[in-house]
Design a protein around this motif. Structure first.
Motif, PDB file in Angstrom:
ATOM      1  N   ALA A 114       0.880  -1.348   0.058  1.00 53.15           N
ATOM      2  CA  ALA A 114       0.259  -0.374   0.265  1.00 53.15           C
ATOM      3  C   ALA A 114       1.074   1.250  -0.225  1.00 53.15           C
ATOM      4  O   ALA A 114       1.752   1.142   0.822  1.00 53.15           O
ATOM      5  CB  ALA A 114      -0.843  -0.114   1.201  1.00 53.15           C
ATOM      6  N   VAL A 115       0.806   1.659  -0.931  1.00 55.71           N
ATOM      7  CA  VAL A 115       1.112   3.373  -0.579  1.00 55.71           C
ATOM      8  C   VAL A 115       0.066   4.696  -0.541  1.00 55.71           C
ATOM      9  O   VAL A 115      -0.570   4.708  -0.698  1.00 55.71           O
ATOM     10  CB  VAL A 115       1.837   3.686  -2.412  1.00 55.71           C
ATOM     11  CG1 VAL A 115       3.520   2.623  -2.638  1.00 55.71           C
ATOM     12  CG2 VAL A 115       1.151   3.589  -3.309  1.00 55.71           C
ATOM     13  N   ASP A 116       1.325   5.822  -0.221  1.00 56.07           N
ATOM     14  CA  ASP A 116       0.365   7.162  -0.149  1.00 56.07           C
ATOM     15  C   ASP A 116       0.420   8.013  -1.897  1.00 56.07           C
ATOM     16  O   ASP A 116       0.593   8.048  -1.639  1.00 56.07           O
ATOM     17  CB  ASP A 116       0.586   7.647   0.163  1.00 56.07           C
ATOM     18  CG  ASP A 116       0.279   9.003   0.935  1.00 56.07           C
ATOM     19  OD1 ASP A 116      -1.196   9.051   0.695  1.00 56.07           O
ATOM     20  OD2 ASP A 116       0.069   9.809   2.546  1.00 56.07           O
ATOM     21  N   ARG A 117      -1.256   7.778  -2.587  1.00 56.55           N
ATOM     22  CA  ARG A 117      -1.237   8.399  -3.966  1.00 56.55           C
ATOM     23  C   ARG A 117      -1.899   9.771  -3.527  1.00 56.55           C
ATOM     24  O   ARG A 117      -1.965  10.534  -4.281  1.00 56.55           O
ATOM     25  CB  ARG A 117      -1.926   7.818  -4.539  1.00 56.55           C
ATOM     26  CG  ARG A 117      -1.007   5.875  -5.273  1.00 56.55           C
ATOM     27  CD  ARG A 117      -1.836   5.444  -5.677  1.00 56.55           C
ATOM     28  NE  ARG A 117      -2.895   4.798  -4.861  1.00 56.55           N
ATOM     29  CZ  ARG A 117      -3.231   3.482  -5.154  1.00 56.55           C
ATOM     30  NH1 ARG A 117      -3.152   2.991  -6.505  1.00 56.55           N
ATOM     31  NH2 ARG A 117      -4.284   3.144  -4.556  1.00 56.55           N
ATOM     32  N   SER A 118      -2.014  10.641  -2.347  1.00 60.04           N
ATOM     33  CA  SER A 118      -2.220  11.864  -1.734  1.00 60.04           C
ATOM     34  C   SER A 118      -2.539  12.303  -2.841  1.00 60.04           C
ATOM     35  O   SER A 118      -2.546  14.173  -3.294  1.00 60.04           O
ATOM     36  CB  SER A 118      -2.571  12.362  -0.874  1.00 60.04           C
ATOM     37  OG  SER A 118      -2.182  11.413   0.142  1.00 60.04           O
ATOM     38  N   ALA A 119      -0.858  12.779  -3.737  1.00 58.63           N
ATOM     39  CA  ALA A 119      -0.056  13.746  -3.996  1.00 58.63           C
ATOM     40  C   ALA A 119      -0.728  14.164  -5.442  1.00 58.63           C
ATOM     41  O   ALA A 119      -1.181  15.271  -5.907  1.00 58.63           O
ATOM     42  CB  ALA A 119       1.254  13.268  -4.599  1.00 58.63           C
ATOM     43  N   PHE A 120      -1.448  13.058  -5.968  1.00 55.07           N
ATOM     44  CA  PHE A 120      -2.365  13.000  -7.462  1.00 55.07           C
ATOM     45  C   PHE A 120      -3.291  13.750  -6.836  1.00 55.07           C
ATOM     46  O   PHE A 120      -4.238  14.648  -7.372  1.00 55.07           O
ATOM     47  CB  PHE A 120      -3.742  11.852  -7.348  1.00 55.07           C
ATOM     48  CG  PHE A 120      -2.478  10.871  -8.949  1.00 55.07           C
ATOM     49  CD1 PHE A 120      -0.964  11.671  -9.185  1.00 55.07           C
ATOM     50  CD2 PHE A 120      -2.747   9.859  -9.142  1.00 55.07           C
ATOM     51  CE1 PHE A 120      -0.188  10.761  -9.806  1.00 55.07           C
ATOM     52  CE2 PHE A 120      -2.078   9.358  -9.974  1.00 55.07           C
ATOM     53  CZ  PHE A 120      -1.437   9.458 -10.623  1.00 55.07           C
ATOM     54  N   ASP A 121      -4.234  13.761  -5.855  1.00 57.46           N
ATOM     55  CA  ASP A 121      -5.355  15.090  -4.898  1.00 57.46           C
ATOM     56  C   ASP A 121      -4.554  16.033  -4.956  1.00 57.46           C
ATOM     57  O   ASP A 121      -5.245  16.975  -5.575  1.00 57.46           O
ATOM     58  CB  ASP A 121      -5.681  14.302  -4.041  1.00 57.46           C
ATOM     59  CG  ASP A 121      -6.601  12.898  -4.006  1.00 57.46           C
ATOM     60  OD1 ASP A 121      -7.087  12.585  -4.561  1.00 57.46           O
ATOM     61  OD2 ASP A 121      -6.277  12.647  -2.802  1.00 57.46           O
ATOM     62  N   ARG A 122      -3.062  16.282  -4.490  1.00 62.89           N
ATOM     63  CA  ARG A 122      -2.944  17.674  -4.827  1.00 62.89           C
ATOM     64  C   ARG A 122      -3.140  18.632  -6.128  1.00 62.89           C
ATOM     65  O   ARG A 122      -3.100  19.521  -5.934  1.00 62.89           O
ATOM     66  CB  ARG A 122      -1.005  17.792  -3.540  1.00 62.89           C
ATOM     67  CG  ARG A 122      -1.516  17.194  -2.754  1.00 62.89           C
ATOM     68  CD  ARG A 122      -1.712  18.354  -1.509  1.00 62.89           C
ATOM     69  NE  ARG A 122      -2.877  17.694  -1.367  1.00 62.89           N
ATOM     70  CZ  ARG A 122      -3.561  16.804  -0.891  1.00 62.89           C
ATOM     71  NH1 ARG A 122      -2.215  16.050  -0.404  1.00 62.89           N
ATOM     72  NH2 ARG A 122      -5.194  16.199  -0.709  1.00 62.89           N
ATOM     73  N   ILE A 123      -2.522  17.154  -7.009  1.00 61.20           N
ATOM     74  CA  ILE A 123      -2.246  18.073  -8.080  1.00 61.20           C
ATOM     75  C   ILE A 123      -3.592  18.710  -8.632  1.00 61.20           C
ATOM     76  O   ILE A 123      -3.895  19.350  -9.688  1.00 61.20           O
ATOM     77  CB  ILE A 123      -2.527  17.179  -9.138  1.00 61.20           C
ATOM     78  CG1 ILE A 123      -0.538  16.795  -9.133  1.00 61.20           C
ATOM     79  CG2 ILE A 123      -1.756  16.999 -10.765  1.00 61.20           C
ATOM     80  CD1 ILE A 123       0.240  15.344  -9.845  1.00 61.20           C
TER      81      ILE A 123
ATOM     82  N   MET B   1       4.260  14.187   4.390  1.00 62.65           N
ATOM     83  CA  MET B   1       5.512  14.155   2.623  1.00 62.65           C
ATOM     84  C   MET B   1       6.118  14.607   1.890  1.00 62.65           C
ATOM     85  O   MET B   1       6.030  15.813   2.552  1.00 62.65           O
ATOM     86  CB  MET B   1       3.594  13.583   1.818  1.00 62.65           C
ATOM     87  CG  MET B   1       3.287  11.679   1.342  1.00 62.65           C
ATOM     88  SD  MET B   1       2.173  12.155   0.398  1.00 62.65           S
ATOM     89  CE  MET B   1       2.821  12.626  -1.390  1.00 62.65           C
ATOM     90  N   LYS B   2       7.204  14.556   1.565  1.00 60.84           N
ATOM     91  CA  LYS B   2       7.863  15.702   0.996  1.00 60.84           C
ATOM     92  C   LYS B   2       7.822  15.738  -0.203  1.00 60.84           C
ATOM     93  O   LYS B   2       7.706  14.591  -1.265  1.00 60.84           O
ATOM     94  CB  LYS B   2       9.152  15.174   1.416  1.00 60.84           C
ATOM     95  CG  LYS B   2       9.928  15.774   2.567  1.00 60.84           C
ATOM     96  CD  LYS B   2      11.251  15.493   3.100  1.00 60.84           C
ATOM     97  CE  LYS B   2      12.179  14.471   3.710  1.00 60.84           C
ATOM     98  NZ  LYS B   2      13.508  14.270   3.952  1.00 60.84           N
ATOM     99  N   THR B   3       8.216  16.643  -0.891  1.00 55.69           N
ATOM    100  CA  THR B   3       8.224  17.142  -2.497  1.00 55.69           C
ATOM    101  C   THR B   3       9.278  16.912  -2.667  1.00 55.69           C
ATOM    102  O   THR B   3      10.788  17.339  -1.827  1.00 55.69           O
ATOM    103  CB  THR B   3       7.442  18.446  -3.589  1.00 55.69           C
ATOM    104  OG1 THR B   3       8.419  19.480  -1.885  1.00 55.69           O
ATOM    105  CG2 THR B   3       5.928  18.743  -2.087  1.00 55.69           C
ATOM    106  N   LEU B   4       9.844  16.876  -3.732  1.00 59.60           N
ATOM    107  CA  LEU B   4      10.896  16.640  -4.780  1.00 59.60           C
ATOM    108  C   LEU B   4      11.939  17.960  -4.747  1.00 59.60           C
ATOM    109  O   LEU B   4      13.054  17.745  -4.236  1.00 59.60           O
ATOM    110  CB  LEU B   4      10.563  16.149  -5.947  1.00 59.60           C
ATOM    111  CG  LEU B   4      10.184  15.536  -6.370  1.00 59.60           C
ATOM    112  CD1 LEU B   4      10.341  15.537  -8.004  1.00 59.60           C
ATOM    113  CD2 LEU B   4      10.930  14.141  -5.572  1.00 59.60           C
ATOM    114  N   GLN B   5      11.541  19.244  -4.284  1.00 57.45           N
ATOM    115  CA  GLN B   5      12.478  20.352  -4.774  1.00 57.45           C
ATOM    116  C   GLN B   5      12.613  20.906  -3.350  1.00 57.45           C
ATOM    117  O   GLN B   5      13.500  21.213  -3.266  1.00 57.45           O
ATOM    118  CB  GLN B   5      11.677  21.762  -5.014  1.00 57.45           C
ATOM    119  CG  GLN B   5      11.408  21.219  -6.928  1.00 57.45           C
ATOM    120  CD  GLN B   5       9.781  20.976  -6.859  1.00 57.45           C
ATOM    121  OE1 GLN B   5       8.833  22.071  -6.139  1.00 57.45           O
ATOM    122  NE2 GLN B   5       9.812  21.212  -8.622  1.00 57.45           N
ATOM    123  N   ASP B   6      11.616  20.788  -2.291  1.00 55.40           N
ATOM    124  CA  ASP B   6      12.261  21.316  -0.911  1.00 55.40           C
ATOM    125  C   ASP B   6      12.833  20.461   0.068  1.00 55.40           C
ATOM    126  O   ASP B   6      10.845  20.658   0.576  1.00 55.40           O
ATOM    127  CB  ASP B   6      11.592  22.153  -0.823  1.00 55.40           C
ATOM    128  CG  ASP B   6      11.662  23.712  -0.166  1.00 55.40           C
ATOM    129  OD1 ASP B   6      12.057  25.127  -0.112  1.00 55.40           O
ATOM    130  OD2 ASP B   6      13.074  23.563   1.067  1.00 55.40           O
TER     131      ASP B   6
END
Lengths: 254, 249, 640
Positions: A114-123, B1-6
């Protein structure tokens, strides 16, 4: 059929993981890949071992929850198919099947697969919408949308947000997901007013989490909805165009 | 969660999606990967043009020494009498240097970004479907081409690695260099790397520039294959025919 | 406890009720809206659209979803389409007709006023969704396309390929995402609501567990909105997503909210039958397949010949035989029961004889393969992917499966439950579909509730609260609820028995399906009423939940949900037992016409049956809200 499942086990985000091999006996070819994991988990629990954590929900290929790297391919070997729709009859030629989680900085591991895909929500939050407050809309048929445009928008909108594009990309890029969401909205007349602000904010948000697209095409091959990399070209073009647009002129037609 | 840039940003900043980008439009464009890929595509297009013209010019070697030397001299006098001798040539050289520089710097930065995007690699073997040898070895073929380029300049422009080098004597210099078997092999291998690089680059360029129309898309692949093949055959024919003695003094 | 069930239906003619209501309802001044915090649980069509709209209006919204992203909610799986009384096809549709069809389709067990309002706002939904960029199917001229769905006599269904639910949900999700970015919605993903907090009889918050860390946290607000979906998974095998559950609704029920009509469960006739005991869920195939496919079984029981070896004379096209007028197109419930009858009498087909054939051979002969491919190509592909059989060569096998649940928490006209401040939207409430839901109406109801109804009605509760702060989360009521959640989690972990959670879920599903499925009888239900509590006791003494609370523990999540299903299932059966009639999704074998059709009892059962929790081990108490029909005349269905 008999097979060995080689599964990545990792207790938590910062724990060290390792592969475990689980022999599976007499499993039915009609089983789906996730049902194989159901069986494995029942066996593990009966033996007193912790079951394998994996995200899943609808099991009909539309919610985008399931996410497994199966023998080096995102969602396994069958084209246009999410893990939940992959059946063992397509894997009869293999003795050992290796399963790993998606790996990308933007998708940190939670546990096991299981991974955290919340970055897609941020986009999407960054601009993947059309501003249309409830109740303000005019009659639906006042907006004419050419059938071809609507069909193309639907092709892009079919994205289920599973993250296979990122997982499959040698660079860990999120371009296909972002392009699909962006193109869906920006191909439609309703999406035009925000088109150039949308592309800039979505691209910049995307790049906070994911790598860059170098046009391998691996994402399209892994996508369970077979979304075309043509949409990536559209995203790239509009991003560059946006740099040269004078926002004050955005009400002008051409 | 950490981003790539900073990595110094708090997780709160990240959750809100605060993007701190430069305000200068050029720096902002350059700060984005999509922008850098555009720069790579445009510089790549310029380099493709150079590679093609360079090949066409060099093929004059098969017409004989007079033709090739005449062509070399024409390059130096291009723009005369409006401009002094070699000014246009130097202009083109500077343009080329800029294109190479931008292409390489962007590639290096994107590669770093991509490494950060997958800090932990897959622990099992990947099974690629669409990514081909060319696309996955761009950074290696790129490095090979860059290193070869330095040798090539030392060999036929500055003459430092070519004992028989005589400035301005283009035809003889080429023959003298390519008659050495290891050098000929080096040229052939480097041009194979170049062709592989071009095969992916000249297709990828269309995507990065957003030149995409389903009606014309099949042509893009066709173009990439043809272009890479033409460059490979054209460039390789010279050292090959020289080292085998077909072309000589 | 004396509970009076007042639906709060506005007076006046049915056409004017909603407009009059909107004029008379209390409003919250735009500048004051930010002083109110509303908790929305669930991010499907109803929850996401409500959260986005409330936030647009200016309320502060806290969104809780147990999914990793709001976009995963099971609304996404709806295929067919969404109804709206637009009459774009000029075929005689109107608000009145959609209203009428819905009341009749619901077998006269829904509230007229709610249904009329639903039909009225249906037209606004389409406008709203198109403005958001939902890529509905278009005609070549650029206008919206419609199709007729589920036997409706007008073409009023809007669709986006076979993914209408997905596209509508993405529209609502995107509107929600925009509000998250603007800071008007606090999004809590992987957060599962495990208790409702009530103070002085008014809902004031929820307690939730973070599914990754196990942390239990209280959320306080001026109102709580549940949009947590249906309970079809009480049957274990259903077309619902694996995680769909009744927990949020059930825990609210245990805090005082009434559960209405739980026995109304919809069975969909065209699903792919289970292939073995490990089957985890069932997949729905669009009902449109029945337009061209012919349903049959071998005429002699236990005929195991492959279908191409069975000559016409040995086949029984039982729907065409029994219902010559409608044939293969009889309504969902009739087709489902007929299939059950065939399988139960040994005529079932497939490796474990649990399906009936849906045959396209004659359609291919008549129309040609291309036409069939154009109409059903993607469905055929889906079928082949799942079963490994080519439907062009071998007839499809289908069998009914639980698909949607019409019952749910009781709500009034405002969509507020009997607990003030607790609102319930979408499939989680009982309100609009009566005993049976029409095709393409679920999406309509979810979005109507979220976009248009709740944002207008919530003011009635909030306006008088102006100037009050939400109950602080260190109040004893929150502390108690947190302790309650903690206790249950640890109780589950401490049983340390021998059987897995899935084992109990599967067993419960078998009881429910066999005794309270497509056809129910007093005996079968009584049997279930003894076997469910026994299974529940076994669960609490022998379930094995490994791991700990403080990590991502999916068995623990499921255990809590199954524990609730084990209680809820009994209530469902009890409701089915008490309702001595057949209507819509509730079929009692004792109550049928000579032709085997559902036989309603309007004199004694034209009411909403709403159950009150009276404590563990006690019999729940039934409250009735009687239904009156002033605008639609009651009639019996017939499909002969």
């Amino acid at each position: 059929m008999d097979l060995n499942l080689k599964v990545w086990r990792q207790a938590g985000p910062d724990a060290t993981g390792r592969f475990e091999i689980y022999p599976m006996h007499d499993v039915s070819e009609d089983m789906s890949f996730l049902e194989l994991f159901d069986v494995l988990n029942e066996q593990l629990e009966t033996r007193g071992e912790e079951p394998v954590a994996f995200d899943h929900d609808c099991r009909e290929g539309i919610c985008g929850s399931c996410a497994m790297m199966i023998d080096g391919r995102a969602h396994g070997p069958e084209r246009g198919t999410a893990t939940c729709q992959l059946h063992l009859r397509k894997l009869t030629d293999r003795e050992t099947i290796t399963v790993e989680p998606w790996r990308a900085a933007g998708f940190p591991i939670i546990k096991d697969l299981a991974v955290d895909r919340s970055a897609f929500d941020r986009i999407v939050e960054a601009g993947g919408y059309i501003t249309a407050p409830t109740g303000a809309a005019r009659d639906a048929n006042e907006i004419l949308v050419p059938k071809q445009a609507s069909d193309a928008a639907m092709d892009a909108a079919a994205c289920i947000g599973c993250g296979a594009c990122v997982a499959a990309c040698p660079n860990g890029a999120g371009q296909l997901f972002t392009a699909a969401k962006y193109s869906h909205l920006s191909l439609l007349p309703q999406g035009q007013p925000e088109r150039f602000t949308r592309v800039v904010s979505m691209v910049e948000e995307m790049e906070r989490w994911f790598g860059s697209c170098t046009n391998h095409g691996e994402c399209e091959a892994a996508c369970p909805k077979e979304i075309s990399v043509n949409f990536i070209a559209m995203l790239n073009r509009d991003y560059v165009k946006a740099q040269f647009k004078n926002p004050a002129l955005s009400g002008q037609r051409h | 969660m950490k981003t790539l840039q900073d990595s110094t940003k708090t997780s709160d900043d990240n959750a809100k999606g605060s993007t701190r980008r430069p305000t200068n439009p050029i720096r902002r464009f350059w700060s984005s990967a999509v922008g850098k890929k555009w720069v790579m595509a445009v510089s790549g297009l310029a380099l493709l043009g150079f590679v093609f013209v360079h090949m066409v010019g060099n093929l004059k070697i098969f017409l004989g020494a007079v033709h090739l030397d005449e062509y070399a001299e024409w390059l130096r006098t291009l723009g005369e009498p409006a401009l002094p001798r070699t000014v246009v040539l130097w202009g083109m050289r500077l343009g080329l240097i800029a294109a190479f520089g931008l292409h390489i710097v962007a590639a290096a930065q994107l590669t770093r970004m991509n490494h950060k995007a997958r800090p932990v690699r897959y622990q099992s073997r990947r099974d690629y479907v669409a990514a081909n040898f060319a696309s996955r070895t761009m950074r290696w073929t790129g490095v090979i081409i860059a290193l070869f380029l330095l040798f090539h300049l030392a060999d036929l422009t500055w003459g430092t690695t070519n004992p028989d080098f005589v400035r301005g004597d283009t035809y003889d210099n080429v023959i003298a260099s390519f008659e050495r078997v290891p050098v000929a092999i080096l040229y052939i291998l480097a041009n194979i790397a170049l062709a592989i690089h071009i095969f992916h680059g000249s297709w990828s360029m269309f995507q990065s520039l957003g030149w995409n129309n389903p009606r014309w898309n099949p042509i893009r692949r066709y173009f990439a294959v043809t272009f890479a093949a033409v460059i490979a055959v054209g460039n390789i024919s010279i050292p090959l025919l020289v080292v085998t003695g077909v072309v000589g003094k | 406890m004396a509970i009076s069930l007042d639906g709060g239906i506005p007076s006046g003619s049915i056409e004017r009720k909603w407009d009059d209501y909107k004029f008379s309802v209390k409003l919250v001044n735009p500048a004051n809206k930010r002083k109110f915090n509303v908790i929305v649980v669930g991010s499907g069509l109803a929850g996401a659209s409500a959260a986005a709209t409330l936030a647009e209006l200016g309320y502060r919204v806290t969104m809780l979803t147990f999914h990793d992203s709001p976009r995963r909610a099971h609304s996404i799986a709806a295929q067919g389409g969404i109804n709206a009384a637009k009459n774009y096809q000029n075929d005689g549709d109107s608000v009145q007709r959609l209203f009428y069809d819905t009341v009749k389709g619901g077998d006269y067990r829904s509230r007229e006023a709610n249904v009329y309002r639903l039909a009225q706002v249906s037209v606004n939904i389409i406008d709203q969704c198109v403005a958001q960029g939902v890529p509905f199917a278009r005609e070549y001229g650029g206008l919206l396309d419609n199709r007729s769905f589920g036997g409706a006599q007008v073409s009023r269904t809007f669709y986006a390929r076979g993914q209408t639910g997905q596209q509508l949900l993405l529209g609502a999700y995107q509107a929600l995402a925009r509000q998250v970015r603007l800071g008007n919605v606090e999004l809590n993903n992987r957060t599962e609501m495990l208790d409702l907090v009530v103070k002085d009889g008014v809902a004031c918050g929820v307690v939730a567990r973070h599914l990754v860390t196990g942390a239990v946290r209280s959320f306080s607000g001026h109102a709580v909105v549940l949009a947590t979906g249906g309970y079809g998974n009480v049957f274990f095998l259903s077309t619902n997503a694996k995680a769909s559950n009744v927990t949020a609704a059930w825990r609210a029920h245990k805090r005082g909210a009434l559960m209405a009509n739980p026995c109304y469960t919809q069975i969909h006739p065209t699903c792919i039958p289970a292939s073995d005991d490990f089957q985890s869920k069932l997949t729905l195939m669009s009902e449109s397949l029945r337009n061209d496919g012919r349903i049959w079984v071998p005429a002699t029981p236990n005929d195991v010949r492959s279908p191409d070896q069975i000559p016409e004379s040995d086949r029984d096209y039982y729907l065409e035989r029994r219902y010559p007028a409608f044939g293969n197109l009889v309504p969902r419930d009739v087709a489902s029961r007929a299939a059950k009858r065939e399988v139960d009498s040994g005529h079932g087909v497939g490796p474990i004889q649990n399906g009936v054939y849906l045959d396209f051979e004659s359609a291919v002969d008549r129309l040609g393969r291309e036409v069939i491919e154009e109409r059903y190509g993607n469905l055929f592909q889906m079928y082949e992917r799942i079963t490994g059989e080519d439907p062009y060569k071998k007839p499809m096998r289908i069998y009914p499966a639980v698909h949607y649940t019409m019952g749910g928490l009781w709500v009034d006209y405002n969509l507020m439950s009997n607990v003030p401040g607790l609102y319930v939207l979408g499939e989680a409430n009982f309100s609009d579909h009566g005993a049976n839901r029409l095709g393409a109406s679920a999406l309509m109801q979810g979005l109507a509730d979220g976009y248009f109804v709740l944002p207008a009605t919530i003011g009635a509760h909030l306006a008088p609260l102006l100037g009050t702060e939400p109950v602080p989360t260190d109040d004893p009521v929150f502390r108690d609820a947190e302790a309650n959640v903690d206790a249950q989690v640890h109780r589950l972990l401490s049983v340390k028995g021998t059987k897995t959670v899935d084992h109990f879920h599967r067993e419960l599903g078998k009881i429910m399906w066999d005794h309270c499925g497509m056809a129910r009888s007093a005996e079968s239900l009584d049997e279930a009423l003894t076997s469910i509590p026994a299974l529940r006791d076994e669960f609490w003494s022998d379930v094995r939940v490994l791991g700990e609370n403080e990590s991502f523990n999916q068995s623990l999540e499921r255990a809590g949900r199954v524990a609730d299903f084990l209680e809820f299932g009994e209530l469902l059966v009890r409701d089915a037992r008490h309702r001595e009639e057949s209507c819509g999704g509730h079929f009692r074998v004792e109550h049928q016409t000579e032709e085997g059709e559902a036989l309603r009892n309007d004199d004694d059962f034209a009411y909403v049956g709403a159950w009150e929790w009276t404590g563990e081990g006690n019999t729940p108490e039934l409250h009735k809200e009687s239904l009156t029909f002033d605008n639609v005349a009651l009639a019996q269905r017939s499909y002969k």
